[in-house]
Design an enzyme around this catalytic site. Structure first.
Site, mmCIF file in Angstrom:
data_model
loop_
_atom_site.group_PDB
_atom_site.id
_atom_site.type_symbol
_atom_site.label_atom_id
_atom_site.label_comp_id
_atom_site.label_asym_id
_atom_site.label_seq_id
_atom_site.Cartn_x
_atom_site.Cartn_y
_atom_site.Cartn_z
ATOM 1 C CE LYS A 1 0.896 1.259 4.444
ATOM 2 N NZ LYS A 1 1.640 2.503 4.808
ATOM 3 C CG ASP B 1 -0.030 -1.262 8.531
ATOM 4 O OD1 ASP B 1 0.162 -2.165 9.352
ATOM 5 O OD2 ASP B 1 0.848 -0.856 7.755
#
Length: 273
Positions: free
Chosen positions: A8, A134
């Site tokens: 990401k 995350d």
């Protein structure tokens, strides 16, 4: 079973306040990109689970690896037998790309499917949050506005389809603790959700990463990389997370590919978004 855990990038990262527990509340947009590891899980050949890694060096004891921690977490909550796990590391570590977190979340999703556990994504995301802030994002793996410590997720309608990402991972790594110790939290002056809804060409100076001033002061080579990408025609450039990867978003794949010539000694990727 084989999967391809993806990385990401962060589109904006506002550090809004330091919490009483020592963590920081933040605002960021997590955006998945097509840079992947390879993860295979098969029934164990022996009586105990194993983890075998390939590719980039993984400097971590097996039981502390996020993949094994994810396996043990699932075994605590569900009837999951012992397995053999094979992990090919391609996503750079220490880059703000979330590779380890992605591997962990993919492990949970694969075990859920392999053994018909029927755990919903919301349940898996809550468990994943105990592994890392995350990790829940990678359970959903779709663009998300993240608040809290990065674990409070809201779907966001942002798409970079048709654009190209040029990503540089220099030799230097930025310790997360160093990045946080030097940042100065401050309330956001504008809505990140509103800002990323603008054209990417309008993001510069508006969609910011609050880690950059303090990290660039310690690692000026990162500031130089960002400046080079901007000069190379990027619509927008930024550090991802707390670093050390720097990315540029381009509307011309040839311009993105040309950037490789500027960073011959660094690991570089051009990725269609």
């Amino acid at each position: 079973m084989i999967s391809f855990p993806n990385a990401k990038i962060n589109l904006g990262l506002n550090i809004v306040e330091r919490r009483s527990d020592g963590y920081h509340n933040l605002e960021t947009v997590f955006y998945p990109i097509g840079l992947t590891d390879v993860l295979e899980i098969v029934p164990a050949h022996g009586s105990e689970s194993t983890l075998t890694t390939y590719g980039n060096r993984v400097d971590c004891p097996v039981e502390k690896n996020l993949v094994m921690r994810a396996l043990r977490l699932m075994q605590q909550h569900y009837e999951v037998p012992e397995v053999d796990v094979y992990l090919y590391k391609h996503i750079p570590d220490g880059a703000g790309l979330g590779g380890g977190s992605s591997d962990a979340s993919s492990t949970m999703l694969m075990l859920n499917e392999m053994f018909n556990l029927n755990a919903g994504k919301d349940k898996l995301a809550r468990l994943a949050a105990t592994l890392g802030a995350d990790c829940p994002f990678f359970i959903y793996n779709t663009p998300m506005m993240a608040t809290g410590i990065g674990d409070v997720l809201t779907p966001i309608d942002v798409s970079l389809t048709g654009l190209y990402l040029f990503l540089v991972k220099p030799a230097v790594s930025v310790p997360t603790g160093v990045a946080y110790s030097r940042v100065t939290p401050a309330p956001s002056v504008s809505s990140l959700e509103h800002d990323v809804a603008k054209c990417v060409s309008q993001w510069t100076g508006v969609v910011k990463n609050d880690f950059e001033p303090s990290v660039f002061a310690v690692f000026p080579e990162l500031a130089a990389i960002k400046a080079t990408i901007e000069k190379g025609g990027a619509l927008y450039a930024s550090m991802s997370g707390s670093g050390s990867s720097i990315f540029g978003i381009f509307d011309d794949v040839n311009l993105a590919e040309k950037m490789r010539d500027e960073f011959g000694n660094s690991t570089c990727y051009v990725i269609a978004l």
